[in-house]
Design a protein around this motif. Structure first.
Motif, PDB file in Angstrom:
ATOM      1  N   ILE A 131     -91.174   3.062   5.949  1.00  0.00           N
ATOM      2  CA  ILE A 131     -92.449   2.327   6.042  1.00  0.00           C
ATOM      3  C   ILE A 131     -93.486   2.774   5.019  1.00  0.00           C
ATOM      4  O   ILE A 131     -94.625   2.297   5.042  1.00  0.00           O
ATOM      5  CB  ILE A 131     -93.043   2.438   7.462  1.00  0.00           C
ATOM      6  CG1 ILE A 131     -93.313   3.906   7.824  1.00  0.00           C
ATOM      7  CG2 ILE A 131     -92.117   1.777   8.478  1.00  0.00           C
ATOM      8  CD1 ILE A 131     -93.980   4.067   9.190  1.00  0.00           C
ATOM      9  N   GLY A 132     -93.111   3.707   4.137  1.00  0.00           N
ATOM     10  CA  GLY A 132     -94.034   4.122   3.084  1.00  0.00           C
ATOM     11  C   GLY A 132     -95.095   5.105   3.524  1.00  0.00           C
ATOM     12  O   GLY A 132     -96.079   5.314   2.802  1.00  0.00           O
TER      13      GLY A 132
ATOM     14  N   GLU B 101     -83.624   4.016  -9.617  1.00  0.00           N
ATOM     15  CA  GLU B 101     -84.003   3.983 -11.035  1.00  0.00           C
ATOM     16  C   GLU B 101     -84.460   5.361 -11.510  1.00  0.00           C
ATOM     17  O   GLU B 101     -84.138   5.778 -12.629  1.00  0.00           O
ATOM     18  CB  GLU B 101     -85.112   2.947 -11.255  1.00  0.00           C
ATOM     19  CG  GLU B 101     -84.614   1.512 -11.095  1.00  0.00           C
ATOM     20  CD  GLU B 101     -85.734   0.491 -11.193  1.00  0.00           C
ATOM     21  OE1 GLU B 101     -86.925   0.898 -11.156  1.00  0.00           O
ATOM     22  OE2 GLU B 101     -85.423  -0.713 -11.312  1.00  0.00           O
ATOM     23  N   GLU B 102     -85.192   6.086 -10.666  1.00  0.00           N
ATOM     24  CA  GLU B 102     -85.641   7.431 -11.035  1.00  0.00           C
ATOM     25  C   GLU B 102     -84.466   8.377 -11.235  1.00  0.00           C
ATOM     26  O   GLU B 102     -84.485   9.249 -12.105  1.00  0.00           O
ATOM     27  CB  GLU B 102     -86.573   7.995  -9.954  1.00  0.00           C
ATOM     28  CG  GLU B 102     -87.947   7.374  -9.931  1.00  0.00           C
ATOM     29  CD  GLU B 102     -88.803   7.950  -8.819  1.00  0.00           C
ATOM     30  OE1 GLU B 102     -88.265   8.677  -7.957  1.00  0.00           O
ATOM     31  OE2 GLU B 102     -90.020   7.671  -8.801  1.00  0.00           O
ATOM     32  N   ALA B 103     -83.434   8.216 -10.417  1.00  0.00           N
ATOM     33  CA  ALA B 103     -82.248   9.079 -10.500  1.00  0.00           C
ATOM     34  C   ALA B 103     -81.215   8.559 -11.485  1.00  0.00           C
ATOM     35  O   ALA B 103     -80.186   9.189 -11.688  1.00  0.00           O
ATOM     36  CB  ALA B 103     -81.611   9.219  -9.125  1.00  0.00           C
ATOM     37  N   ASN B 104     -81.503   7.393 -12.092  1.00  0.00           N
ATOM     38  CA  ASN B 104     -80.586   6.775 -13.049  1.00  0.00           C
ATOM     39  C   ASN B 104     -79.213   6.527 -12.413  1.00  0.00           C
ATOM     40  O   ASN B 104     -78.167   6.818 -12.994  1.00  0.00           O
ATOM     41  CB  ASN B 104     -80.439   7.642 -14.302  1.00  0.00           C
ATOM     42  CG  ASN B 104     -79.836   6.865 -15.466  1.00  0.00           C
ATOM     43  OD1 ASN B 104     -79.973   5.652 -15.548  1.00  0.00           O
ATOM     44  ND2 ASN B 104     -79.166   7.569 -16.363  1.00  0.00           N
ATOM     45  N   ILE B 105     -79.244   5.995 -11.182  1.00  0.00           N
ATOM     46  CA  ILE B 105     -78.019   5.703 -10.442  1.00  0.00           C
ATOM     47  C   ILE B 105     -77.928   4.191 -10.234  1.00  0.00           C
ATOM     48  O   ILE B 105     -78.901   3.562  -9.789  1.00  0.00           O
ATOM     49  CB  ILE B 105     -78.022   6.403  -9.073  1.00  0.00           C
ATOM     50  CG1 ILE B 105     -78.133   7.915  -9.244  1.00  0.00           C
ATOM     51  CG2 ILE B 105     -76.752   6.069  -8.292  1.00  0.00           C
ATOM     52  CD1 ILE B 105     -78.380   8.641  -7.955  1.00  0.00           C
TER      53      ILE B 105
ATOM     54  N   PRO C 117     -88.299  -2.160  -2.331  1.00  0.00           N
ATOM     55  CA  PRO C 117     -88.847  -1.673  -3.612  1.00  0.00           C
ATOM     56  C   PRO C 117     -88.797  -0.149  -3.731  1.00  0.00           C
ATOM     57  O   PRO C 117     -88.560   0.373  -4.832  1.00  0.00           O
ATOM     58  CB  PRO C 117     -90.286  -2.188  -3.582  1.00  0.00           C
ATOM     59  CG  PRO C 117     -90.244  -3.386  -2.696  1.00  0.00           C
ATOM     60  CD  PRO C 117     -89.249  -3.044  -1.629  1.00  0.00           C
ATOM     61  N   ARG C 118     -89.005   0.565  -2.634  1.00  0.00           N
ATOM     62  CA  ARG C 118     -88.935   2.026  -2.693  1.00  0.00           C
ATOM     63  C   ARG C 118     -87.508   2.482  -2.961  1.00  0.00           C
ATOM     64  O   ARG C 118     -87.277   3.423  -3.728  1.00  0.00           O
ATOM     65  CB  ARG C 118     -89.479   2.639  -1.394  1.00  0.00           C
ATOM     66  CG  ARG C 118     -90.985   2.517  -1.227  1.00  0.00           C
ATOM     67  CD  ARG C 118     -91.497   3.268  -0.014  1.00  0.00           C
ATOM     68  NE  ARG C 118     -91.042   2.676   1.235  1.00  0.00           N
ATOM     69  CZ  ARG C 118     -91.603   1.619   1.813  1.00  0.00           C
ATOM     70  NH1 ARG C 118     -92.651   1.030   1.252  1.00  0.00           N
ATOM     71  NH2 ARG C 118     -91.133   1.129   2.943  1.00  0.00           N
ATOM     72  N   PHE C 119     -86.560   1.843  -2.312  1.00  0.00           N
ATOM     73  CA  PHE C 119     -85.164   2.170  -2.536  1.00  0.00           C
ATOM     74  C   PHE C 119     -84.777   1.919  -3.995  1.00  0.00           C
ATOM     75  O   PHE C 119     -84.141   2.768  -4.642  1.00  0.00           O
ATOM     76  CB  PHE C 119     -84.277   1.332  -1.607  1.00  0.00           C
ATOM     77  CG  PHE C 119     -82.806   1.442  -1.886  1.00  0.00           C
ATOM     78  CD1 PHE C 119     -82.120   2.620  -1.639  1.00  0.00           C
ATOM     79  CD2 PHE C 119     -82.108   0.367  -2.421  1.00  0.00           C
ATOM     80  CE1 PHE C 119     -80.760   2.728  -1.907  1.00  0.00           C
ATOM     81  CE2 PHE C 119     -80.752   0.466  -2.687  1.00  0.00           C
ATOM     82  CZ  PHE C 119     -80.076   1.646  -2.431  1.00  0.00           C
TER      83      PHE C 119
ATOM     84  N   TRP D  97     -80.003  -4.688  -0.912  1.00  0.00           N
ATOM     85  CA  TRP D  97     -81.037  -3.891  -0.240  1.00  0.00           C
ATOM     86  C   TRP D  97     -82.352  -3.895  -1.013  1.00  0.00           C
ATOM     87  O   TRP D  97     -83.396  -3.603  -0.444  1.00  0.00           O
ATOM     88  CB  TRP D  97     -80.566  -2.450  -0.040  1.00  0.00           C
ATOM     89  CG  TRP D  97     -79.400  -2.316   0.884  1.00  0.00           C
ATOM     90  CD1 TRP D  97     -78.827  -3.291   1.640  1.00  0.00           C
ATOM     91  CD2 TRP D  97     -78.643  -1.131   1.148  1.00  0.00           C
ATOM     92  NE1 TRP D  97     -77.764  -2.806   2.355  1.00  0.00           N
ATOM     93  CE2 TRP D  97     -77.629  -1.480   2.076  1.00  0.00           C
ATOM     94  CE3 TRP D  97     -78.715   0.170   0.694  1.00  0.00           C
ATOM     95  CZ2 TRP D  97     -76.713  -0.552   2.557  1.00  0.00           C
ATOM     96  CZ3 TRP D  97     -77.798   1.103   1.167  1.00  0.00           C
ATOM     97  CH2 TRP D  97     -76.809   0.746   2.084  1.00  0.00           C
ATOM     98  N   TYR D  98     -82.300  -4.213  -2.313  1.00  0.00           N
ATOM     99  CA  TYR D  98     -83.532  -4.295  -3.109  1.00  0.00           C
ATOM    100  C   TYR D  98     -84.506  -5.309  -2.500  1.00  0.00           C
ATOM    101  O   TYR D  98     -85.724  -5.106  -2.519  1.00  0.00           O
ATOM    102  CB  TYR D  98     -83.215  -4.720  -4.542  1.00  0.00           C
ATOM    103  CG  TYR D  98     -82.626  -3.645  -5.424  1.00  0.00           C
ATOM    104  CD1 TYR D  98     -82.534  -2.318  -5.006  1.00  0.00           C
ATOM    105  CD2 TYR D  98     -82.152  -3.959  -6.695  1.00  0.00           C
ATOM    106  CE1 TYR D  98     -81.996  -1.336  -5.825  1.00  0.00           C
ATOM    107  CE2 TYR D  98     -81.605  -2.977  -7.518  1.00  0.00           C
ATOM    108  CZ  TYR D  98     -81.533  -1.682  -7.084  1.00  0.00           C
ATOM    109  OH  TYR D  98     -81.005  -0.716  -7.912  1.00  0.00           O
ATOM    110  N   THR D  99     -83.951  -6.403  -1.976  1.00  0.00           N
ATOM    111  CA  THR D  99     -84.809  -7.460  -1.419  1.00  0.00           C
ATOM    112  C   THR D  99     -84.767  -7.514   0.107  1.00  0.00           C
ATOM    113  O   THR D  99     -85.768  -7.819   0.744  1.00  0.00           O
ATOM    114  CB  THR D  99     -84.383  -8.827  -1.984  1.00  0.00           C
ATOM    115  OG1 THR D  99     -82.976  -9.025  -1.760  1.00  0.00           O
ATOM    116  CG2 THR D  99     -84.665  -8.897  -3.480  1.00  0.00           C
ATOM    117  N   ARG D 100     -83.625  -7.200   0.682  1.00  0.00           N
ATOM    118  CA  ARG D 100     -83.476  -7.313   2.134  1.00  0.00           C
ATOM    119  C   ARG D 100     -83.838  -6.026   2.879  1.00  0.00           C
ATOM    120  O   ARG D 100     -84.043  -6.039   4.083  1.00  0.00           O
ATOM    121  CB  ARG D 100     -82.041  -7.703   2.490  1.00  0.00           C
ATOM    122  CG  ARG D 100     -81.595  -9.021   1.870  1.00  0.00           C
ATOM    123  CD  ARG D 100     -80.132  -9.312   2.199  1.00  0.00           C
ATOM    124  NE  ARG D 100     -79.648 -10.514   1.545  1.00  0.00           N
ATOM    125  CZ  ARG D 100     -78.399 -10.943   1.589  1.00  0.00           C
ATOM    126  NH1 ARG D 100     -77.499 -10.251   2.282  1.00  0.00           N
ATOM    127  NH2 ARG D 100     -78.031 -12.042   0.964  1.00  0.00           N
TER     128      ARG D 100
END
Length: 250
Positions: free
Chosen positions: A66-67, A16-20, A9-11, A40-43
């Protein structure tokens, strides 16, 4: 292939923030299958890719993994292929997203290798750049990361491209298409010319101002000996009117 699924989720948020898109990010990492990056969004990001991805996105690797700790890593610096440093936020050092519709292209110029020396080379100037519409690059199918800019030197392309004009170059197109305009590095000298292929793997350089700058033909051996390399296709240029008109009757 060790992964940390919690970073997915962080990735996703960072892209999304960088519009990439995941497709564009896969290009940055030279990953042939964009679906692998989308996964990588889920895995989660693979462990061996974690540090590289964090640098590309200018974030703290521990935060991505790890946030924990600060998110931003504003002081990250990377090296390009020539050994020059650039901000990690610049995405491969080739362009930077300014607004959703704009990108900022890095500026390259010809400079002396050492002060006072006549020998030159073409390098990036971190103090200069130009903005272009992303849609203009997309319409020409130009990878944003391949686009750079420079400035016309001399009158060899006048009256097509005047001395001092800004140019934009697609480094992804170096294959010669007869009659197109290219940027060339010729033994360290930056040149802008029409290029034509000549039998025997030779090359013809043609100037728009052919009256003052006749055609030049370089055989294959000369191309190697004189360190001639095509930097890319010139797809845009500006022209400045150097003479301000005088207003009559004043």
């Amino acid at each position: 292939m060790k992964k940390n699924k919690t970073c997915g989720p962080r990735f996703k948020m960072l892209l999304e923030e960088a519009n990439i898109t995941t497709t564009a990010f896969a290009e940055f990492l030279n990953i042939p299958k964009p679906q692998n990056v989308h996964n990588w969004y889920t895995r989660g990001v693979p462990h061996y890719r974690m540090e590289e991805v964090a640098k590309k996105l200018s974030v703290n690797v521990k935060w991505l993994k790890i946030g924990e700790g600060p998110k931003d890593a504003m002081e990250l610096r990377l090296l390009d292929d020539s050994g020059n440093t650039f901000d990690a936020q610049a995405m491969r050092g080739a362009y930077r997203v300014i607004e959703p519709n704009d990108v900022e292209l890095p500026f390259y110029k010809e400079v002396a290798i050492t002060p006072g020396e006549l020998k030159t080379h073409v390098i990036r100037d971190p103090e200069q750049s130009i903005r272009m519409l992303r849609s203009d690059l997309d319409s020409l199918e130009i990878n944003h990361a391949d686009a750079i800019c420079t400035r016309m030197i001399g009158n060899s392309m006048a009256e097509k491209i005047e001395d001092g004009s800004l140019l934009a170059i697609d480094r992804g197109l170096t294959q010669i298409v007869d009659g197109e305009i290219y940027a060339i590095e010729h033994d360290g000298m930056l040149r802008i010319k029409y290029l034509h292929r000549v039998p025997g793997n030779a090359l013809r350089m043609r100037s728009h101002n052919s009256a003052e700058h006749p055609d030049e033909i370089f055989r294959a051996a000369q191309i190697d000996e004189q360190n001639i390399r095509v930097l890319g296709w010139v797809f845009w240029w500006s022209t400045l009117n150097k003479r301000r008109p005088e207003v009559p009757f004043l």
